[in-house]
Design an enzyme around this catalytic site. Structure first.
Site, PDB file in Angstrom:
ATOM      1  CB  ALA A 114      80.136-102.731  35.074  1.00 51.34           C
TER       2      ALA A 114
ATOM      3  N   PRO B  30      84.262 -98.170  36.823  1.00 49.89           N
ATOM      4  CG  PRO B  30      84.989 -96.435  38.210  1.00 49.89           C
ATOM      5  CD  PRO B  30      84.332 -96.697  36.881  1.00 49.89           C
ATOM      6  N   GLY B  31      82.709 -99.153  38.941  1.00 51.70           N
ATOM      7  CA  GLY B  31      81.827 -99.897  39.835  1.00 51.70           C
ATOM      8  C   GLY B  31      80.928 -99.066  40.738  1.00 51.70           C
TER       9      GLY B  31
ATOM     10  CE  LYS C  55      76.518 -93.470  37.051  1.00 56.46           C
ATOM     11  NZ  LYS C  55      77.983 -93.226  36.923  1.00 56.46           N
TER      12      LYS C  55
ATOM     13  CG  ASP D  61      81.708-103.406  23.473  1.00 59.64           C
ATOM     14  OD1 ASP D  61      80.551-102.946  23.538  1.00 59.64           O
ATOM     15  OD2 ASP D  61      82.691-102.753  23.072  1.00 59.64           O
TER      16      ASP D  61
ATOM     17  CG  ASP E  88      76.935 -94.204  33.658  1.00 63.64           C
ATOM     18  OD1 ASP E  88      76.374 -93.109  33.503  1.00 63.64           O
ATOM     19  OD2 ASP E  88      78.052 -94.320  34.176  1.00 63.64           O
TER      20      ASP E  88
ATOM     21  CB  CYS F 250      79.332 -87.504  33.351  1.00 62.87           C
ATOM     22  SG  CYS F 250      80.803 -88.249  32.682  1.00 62.87           S
TER      23      CYS F 250
END
Lengths: 134, 293
Positions: B105, B107-108, B110, B155, B172, B223
């Site tokens: 998650a 830094p936030g 998404k 995790d 992600d 990415c």
């Protein structure tokens, strides 16, 4: 600590303390308690946190405060200075040491401070979001 | 190392060049309506261009000030989020009232986007194993006015320990990133590091499949431009999990590769999307959407 903080502004019951959960130094308002026994670190509505032995509110909590709490509306330039941590000069005279909410002209809650001789001494403002990350 | 990586991309049929994408933002409709926020930004002479394939994404054409140091940012009216990175949640397509897992998650970006698409309802579970990154996540949740997220300091590979099953899961995944906007990227990366990421990515996907409901949606994104972290992961996952089916996704980008350095892969992988920076003028990105059958 949370109750004491709220009582500085109002005697109203603005939140149901039975629904408040403390996780480490943080306080949350939790409607659905089904996940609490799974050891979450954050859930529901964040109300604020203990930081350096002081209570630092969330903006959600400040927004729960009733309209009767003293407040001041500032222009765009003053708003920016305030969120940069600066004190405010105000024309309205509040009794000394009154806690005052600070709003922008668009009705945005920017933070709060205490009134003292034509000044609002900044106690907390939205710039904290940037400062706390440094 | 730049020649090494560019040579790899050339072997994959590309003609790589350096690019400088525009800054992008996502309007956060959990604070005000999109029209109100756009009006505020227009009054500040911020010039934006709508990204047609994103619900709330805009390119910043011109701004006289740093958007990240503005009252509008502090009010949570927008999130500084790269264009390609906004597609993961667009493809996940969260719905109000669902139970959704964001497996990696912080830094936030998404996480807050998922909450926005859920309209702050349902249960959004966010996992982050690293404590200091979790604090960044808390800040973004507060700034963006999120109240439906529950964060666990675990995790993603331990997601099954929560004993929750999910309508949708976003993986992600931590990855090697890409060179766009990072001059030192080529100095920091090597094939060994990429392979180490790939091991973690496989474990995360395995865990995601375990906690996904029947007919649930799983989105995998990185990415990274490296096939070892993208198509090769999908090829392994499809062979290990026959219950998972890749779905077509209607977003920009090139089809996933079905042949990588001479190795033929599952042809279904063409349904994934790749953002080659020199084609999309964005960061490098990769997205695939699965359904559990």
């Amino acid at each position: 600590m949370l109750i004491k903080f709220i009582s500085q502004f109002t005697d109203d019951q603005i939140i149901d303390m039975n629904k408040v959960v403390q996780i480490q130094n943080r306080y949350y308002l939790v409607e659905d308690t089904s996940l609490i026994n799974k050891d979450p670190q954050h859930l529901g509505v964040f109300l604020g946190a203990k930081r350096n032995n002081k209570f630092v509110p969330s903006f959600r909590l400040l927004e729960f405060l009733p309209d009767s709490v003293p407040h001041v509306v500032v222009d765009q330039k003053q708003a920016w200075l305030f969120v940069c941590g600066r004190d405010l000069f105000v024309e309205h005279s509040f009794p000394s040491n009154t806690l005052v909410l600070v709003y922008s002209g668009r009705g945005e809650l920017l933070g709060y401070g205490f009134a003292k001789e034509g000044l609002i001494n900044n106690l907390f403002d939205r710039g904290d979001f940037l400062r706390r990350e440094q | 190392m730049k020649d090494f990586f560019f040579d790899r991309y050339s072997q994959l049929g590309e003609s790589p060049v350096d690019v400088s994408p525009s800054q992008s933002i996502r309007i956060n409709t959990l604070t005000k309506t999109q029209d109100e926020i756009l009006t505020f930004l227009k009054q500040r002479e911020v010039e934006l261009q709508k990204i047609s394939s994103l619900k709330h994404g805009f390119r910043v054409v011109n701004s006289h000030f740093s958007l990240g140091a503005s009252i509008e940012y502090l009010m949570g009216y927008f999130y500084l989020q790269e264009e390609s990175a906004q597609y993961s949640v667009e493809v996940l397509d969260p719905k109000p009232g669902e139970t959704i897992l964001d497996m990696c998650a912080a830094p936030g970006g998404k996480t807050t986007q998922i909450a926005q698409y859920m309209n702050n309802t349902g249960n959004l579970i966010a996992l982050e194993p690293i404590a200091f990154r979790m604090k960044k996540l808390f800040n973004q949740l507060e700034r963006c006015n999120i109240i439906n997220a529950t964060v666990f300091n675990i995790d993603g590979r331990q997601a099954d320990e929560l004993f929750i099953t999910f309508d949708r899961v976003l993986v992600d995944a931590p990855c090697s990133g890409n060179f766009v906007g990072d001059d030192d990227w080529f100095k920091k990366r090597d094939i060994e590091g990429i392979r180490a990421n790939a091991r973690l990515q496989r474990q995360l996907l395995f865990s995601a499949a375990q906690v996904l409901k029947q007919d649930g949606i799983l989105v995998y994104s990185t990415c990274s431009l490296e096939p070892e972290e993208n198509e090769l992961i999908l090829d392994w996952f499809l062979s290990e999990h026959p219950e998972m089916r890749l779905e077509e996704i209607d977003i920009p980008g090139s089809p996933g590769l079905t042949e990588v350095f001479g190795q033929k892969l599952n042809p279904e992988i063409a349904k994934a999307k790749r953002f080659w920076p020199w084609r999309t003028q964005t960061q490098g990105f990769f997205i695939a959407r699965f359904r559990k059958c």
